[in-house]
Scaffold this active site. Structure first.
Site, mmCIF file in Angstrom:
data_model
loop_
_atom_site.group_PDB
_atom_site.id
_atom_site.type_symbol
_atom_site.label_atom_id
_atom_site.label_comp_id
_atom_site.label_asym_id
_atom_site.label_seq_id
_atom_site.Cartn_x
_atom_site.Cartn_y
_atom_site.Cartn_z
ATOM 1 N N PRO A 174 41.640 27.333 51.280
ATOM 2 C CA PRO A 174 40.555 28.541 51.332
ATOM 3 C C PRO A 174 39.143 27.798 51.286
ATOM 4 O O PRO A 174 38.224 28.302 51.811
ATOM 5 C CB PRO A 174 41.091 29.333 50.419
ATOM 6 N N THR A 175 38.964 26.878 50.047
ATOM 7 C CA THR A 175 37.762 26.373 50.177
ATOM 8 C C THR A 175 37.170 25.485 51.132
ATOM 9 O O THR A 175 36.070 25.638 51.559
ATOM 10 C CB THR A 175 37.761 25.373 48.695
ATOM 11 N N GLN A 176 37.959 24.744 52.018
ATOM 12 C CA GLN A 176 37.623 23.947 52.974
ATOM 13 C C GLN A 176 37.285 24.804 53.866
ATOM 14 O O GLN A 176 36.145 24.508 54.838
ATOM 15 C CB GLN A 176 38.902 23.099 53.409
ATOM 16 N N GLY A 222 24.499 60.900 26.388
ATOM 17 C CA GLY A 222 25.100 61.139 24.965
ATOM 18 C C GLY A 222 24.170 61.745 24.023
ATOM 19 O O GLY A 222 24.877 62.354 23.206
ATOM 20 N N LEU A 256 33.852 36.709 42.258
ATOM 21 C CA LEU A 256 34.329 35.440 41.716
ATOM 22 C C LEU A 256 33.496 35.147 40.558
ATOM 23 O O LEU A 256 33.721 34.164 39.863
ATOM 24 C CB LEU A 256 34.293 34.356 42.746
ATOM 25 N N CYS A 278 21.519 58.552 26.553
ATOM 26 C CA CYS A 278 21.126 59.380 27.312
ATOM 27 C C CYS A 278 21.689 60.619 27.422
ATOM 28 O O CYS A 278 21.540 61.637 26.454
ATOM 29 C CB CYS A 278 21.106 58.598 28.856
ATOM 30 N N SER A 319 35.154 38.144 47.182
ATOM 31 C CA SER A 319 34.259 38.598 46.365
ATOM 32 C C SER A 319 34.715 38.794 44.800
ATOM 33 O O SER A 319 35.876 38.426 44.613
ATOM 34 C CB SER A 319 33.674 40.148 47.087
ATOM 35 N N ARG A 368 37.053 27.043 35.366
ATOM 36 C CA ARG A 368 38.244 27.578 35.018
ATOM 37 C C ARG A 368 38.266 29.120 34.651
ATOM 38 O O ARG A 368 36.986 29.505 33.824
ATOM 39 C CB ARG A 368 39.256 26.730 34.237
ATOM 40 N N HIS A 422 18.286 53.975 27.273
ATOM 41 C CA HIS A 422 19.279 53.002 27.335
ATOM 42 C C HIS A 422 18.807 51.661 26.505
ATOM 43 O O HIS A 422 18.490 50.648 27.233
ATOM 44 C CB HIS A 422 19.473 52.777 28.990
ATOM 45 N N GLU A 474 20.873 49.492 25.380
ATOM 46 C CA GLU A 474 21.979 48.356 25.931
ATOM 47 C C GLU A 474 21.074 47.280 26.981
ATOM 48 O O GLU A 474 21.372 46.209 26.973
ATOM 49 C CB GLU A 474 23.127 49.077 26.674
ATOM 50 N N GLU A 493 20.956 71.217 33.893
ATOM 51 C CA GLU A 493 21.822 70.333 34.990
ATOM 52 C C GLU A 493 23.303 70.855 35.292
ATOM 53 O O GLU A 493 23.744 70.690 36.075
ATOM 54 C CB GLU A 493 22.072 68.804 34.605
#
Length: 542
Positions: free
Chosen positions: A190-192, A381, A16, A379, A14, A239, A515, A517, A403
Site C-alpha cells: 500500500p505504501t509503494q 455548560g 493516520l 459555554c 485517512s 508505531r 472555552h 480548553e 435558544e
C-alpha cells in the site's frame, strides 16, 4: 527572513495522524531554536467547519483572532508555542468563494477562471502569507493522495516547491504499513502504491513516515526505500504509542529533524526536549487517579471534545493524577435518571448547540450542585447551570434559554444582539442572521471579581479566553439571581456580558461562557482545569 516549507501529505487511508506527526516534527524543530508555524489546507467545500456536525468533523477549534478551524490546529498549538490565526487554515470553499467574489468585481479583466492558474495561485498566495515571518512552515494537506478534492492543493504545493527551490521546500508523506496477523508479516505494497500515485503528479517525498501498530524492521524499511526512491534513513517508523506526546522523541530518535536541517542547510543547536521529558515523566508516574463524567450531546465521537479531553489530561499531568473520562450522553440522564452520575469524582458539561439532551444537562448541573460534586461548565455548560439555579433556587419556574424555548416566561439566557469583537469593534446579530461566522468568536478580555474562587484560581483580575457562542445571560435577571446566591464572578471588558458564574456554598462549582480548553497545553496546562482536577482528587481523598 527566508522561510522554508515542509509539505505534509497522506496516503492509503485517512486519520493516520498527519497533524500529530507534523506537529511533533515542528516541536523538535522549535526545540532547536527555529521559529515554526503550521498551516492546514482542507479540501472540503465548506467555507469553514463552523456549521459542520461535530459527529462528522470533530470539534471546531477557535483561534485567538476568532477563526473557526480544523481540530488539527488544536494539536499545533499544543505542540508548539506559535499561536494559530485565520491565516493558518483555509478550505476549498473559502478559496472558491474569494476567487468568485473577485471575478464578480471584474478583477480578472474578463479572463476565464480556471483551477489552474487562478485557484492554485490563490492557494499559493495564502500559504506564502501564512508562512511569512517564520523559519519553517509546516503545511498539511487534508485528505489522502488520490482524493479528487485534494488535486488543486497538491498541484499548488508542487508549483510552490518548484518556485522556491529544493533548498527551501521538502515533502513529508505519511502512509499506512499494515501488519497482517494471518500472514504474520508487515505489508509494504500500500505504501509503494501511495508513493507511486504521489510521484505521478510530480511530488517526490523526501521523508516517508510509516504508520504501523509496531516498529517496522530495518529489512522492511530498506524494501520501502528501494521501491519508493526515498533514502532509507528518511523512511521513518511511527508505531502506535499510548501517548501522542511521545511522538516528538520517537521522531528525534530516528533523526527526522536532522534530515530537515541538513536539507535546508541550517546551522542550529541540537533539540532540547527537556520540557517534553517532564511531561512524559508526570504522565508515567501518577500518584492517583480521578474519574470525571463528561455529560454532552456528541459523546459517541470523543474528537468532538478533543481540546477538552486534552485539557483534562494536561490538568492531570500538573496534579500528577491520571484523569479517566467517562462519556455520558445527556439524553441518557433524562431517560435513566441522575443515578448514572453516581461514583464520579467530578462532572464537566462542555459546549454544544441544539435542544436535544439539554434537559439532561440541566439535571446534571442540579445533581452536581445538590450533591457537592465538583462541576465545571463550559459555554452551554454555564448556561444550563444558570437555568437550573434559576428554576430550583431562585424560584423562576420554567426558566430557560430562548435558544430552546422562545416562549419561556423567564428567558434567563437570550440571543446576544451586539457585542465587542476581539479587536474592540461592535458586532451585531439578530434572529435572521446566517448561522455561519456570526457568533461571538475569538479571544475576549474578562474581568474577574476580586475575592471570588475564579479570581483565586486564575491568580489575576483580568484574563483572556476564547469564545464561540450566540447566547448569553439575560442581564434583566442578574439582580434576582444574585439575591438568590448566584455569584457573577466574571464580566466582559465593558461589563455588559456575564462570563463566569460560581456557587459559594459548594466545594468547587465554576462555569464560564468561554472555552478555556483552547488555551491549555501539555507543558503549561490551564489554571481552571488544574484547579478542577485538584478539587476532584482532594474530595475523593476526604
Amino acid at each position: 527572513m527566508t522561510t522554508r516549507y515542509i509539505f505534509v501529505t497522506g496516503g492509503v487511508v485517512s486519520s493516520l495522524g498527519k497533524g500529530i506527526a507534523a506537529a511533533s516534527l515542528a516541536a523538535i524543530l522549535e526545540a532547536r531554536g527555529l521559529k515554526v508555524t503550521m498551516l492546514k489546507l482542507d479540501p472540503y467545500i465548506n467555507v469553514d467547519p463552523g456549521t459542520m456536525s461535530p459527529i462528522q468533523h470533530g470539534e471546531v477549534f477557535v483561534t485567538e483572532d476568532g477563526a473557526e478551524t480544523d481540530l488539527d490546529l488544536g494539536h499545533y498549538e499544543r505542540f508548539i508555542r506559535t499561536k494559530m490565526t485565520k491565516r493558518n487554515n483555509f478550505t476549498s470553499g473559502r478559496i472558491y468563494q474569494d476567487v468568485l467574489a473577485r471575478e464578480r468585481k471584474g478583477e480578472f479583466l474578463g479572463a476565464t477562471i480556471q483551477v489552474i492558474p487562478h485557484i492554485t495561485n490563490d492557494i499559493k498566495r495564502r500559504v506564502i502569507e501564512g508562512a511569512e515571518g517564520y523559519d519553517i512552515a509546516m503545511v498539511e494537506i487534508g485528505g489522502t493522495v488520490g482524493d479528487m478534492e485534494s488535486q488543486p492543493f497538491l498541484e499548488a504545493i508542487r508549483q510552490l516547491a518548484l518556485e522556491v527551490g529544493r533548498d527551501r521546500a521538502m515533502f513529508m508523506h505519511l502512509t499506512l504499513v499494515p501488519y497482517l496477523a494471518a500472514a504474520g508479516e508487515i505489508k509494504t505494497k500500500p505504501t509503494q502504491h501511495s508513493v507511486k500515485d504521489l510521484r505521478s503528479i510530480g511530488i517526490f517525498p523526501d521523508i516517508l513516515v510509516c504508520r504501523s501498530d509496531r516498529a517496522i524492521p530495518n529489512a522492511e524499511r530498506a524494501k520501502i526505500s528501494l521501491f519508493t526512491n526515498v533514502e532509507e534513513k528518511a523512511v521513518v517508523s511511527m508505531r502506535d504509542v499510548d501517548s501522542i506526546y511521545k511522538i516528538p522523541a520517537l521522531l528525534k530518535a530516528q533523526g527526522t529533524d536532522e534530515i530537515v536541517v541538513k536539507r535546508f542547510g541550517l546551522d542550529v543547536p541540537e533539540a532540547d526536549l527537556t520540557e517534553w521529558e517532564e511531561v512524559l515523566y508526570h504522565e508515567a508516574n501518577p500518584i492517583g487517579e480521578v474519574t470525571i463524567g463528561m455529560v454532552g450531546k456528541y459523546t459517541e465521537l470523543p474528537d468532538a471534545y478533543k481540546s477538552v479531553n486534552e485539557a483534562l489530561k494536561h490538568a492531570g499531568l500538573k496534579n500528577q493524577v491520571t484523569v479517566n473520562i467517562k462519556y455520558i450522553d445527556s439524553q441518557d440522564v433524562e431517560v435513566k435518571g441522575v443515578e448514572i452520575l453516581a461514583n464520579l469524582d467530578a462532572i464537566l458539561v462542555p459546549g454544544g448547540f441544539g435542544e436535544r439532551g439539554v434537559e439532561g444537562k440541566i439535571l446534571t448541573a442540579q445533581y452536581a450542585r445538590e450533591n457537592k460534586v465538583p462541576y465545571l461548565g463550559i459555554c452551554l455548560g454555564m448556561q444550563v447551570a444558570l437555568i437550573e439555579f434559576a428554576r430550583n433556587v431562585a424560584g423562576l419556574t420554567d426558566a430557560h434559554s430562548t435558544e430552546f424555548n422562545s416562549e419561556t416566561p423567564h428567558p434567563v439566557v437570550g440571543l446576544i444582539s451586539e457585542w465587542l469583537d476581539e479587536e474592540g469593534q461592535v458586532e451585531y446579530r439578530n434572529e435572521q442572521s446566517d448561522l455561519g461566522g456570526t457568533m461571538r468568536l475569538g479571544s475576549q478580555l474578562c474581568h474577574l471579581v476580586k475575592g471570588t474562587k475564579a479570581c483565586d484560581v486564575y491568580g489575576s483580575e483580568t484574563i483572556n479566553e476564547r469564545h464561540r457562542h450566540r447566547f448569553e445571560v439575560n442581564n434583566n435577571y442578574r439582580e434576582q439571581l444574585s439575591k438568590a446566591g448566584l455569584i457573577f464572578s466574571g464580566l466582559s471588558s465593558d461589563k455588559s456580558l456575564v462570563e463566569v458564574i460560581e456557587i459559594a456554598d459548594h466545594p468547587w462549582f465554576i462555569a464560564g461562557q468561554f472555552h478555556p480548553e483552547f488555551n491549555s497545553t501539555p507543558r503549561d496546562g490551564h489554571p481552571l482545569f488544574e484547579s478542577f482536577v485538584a478539587a476532584s482528587f482532594k474530595l475523593q481523598k476526604s
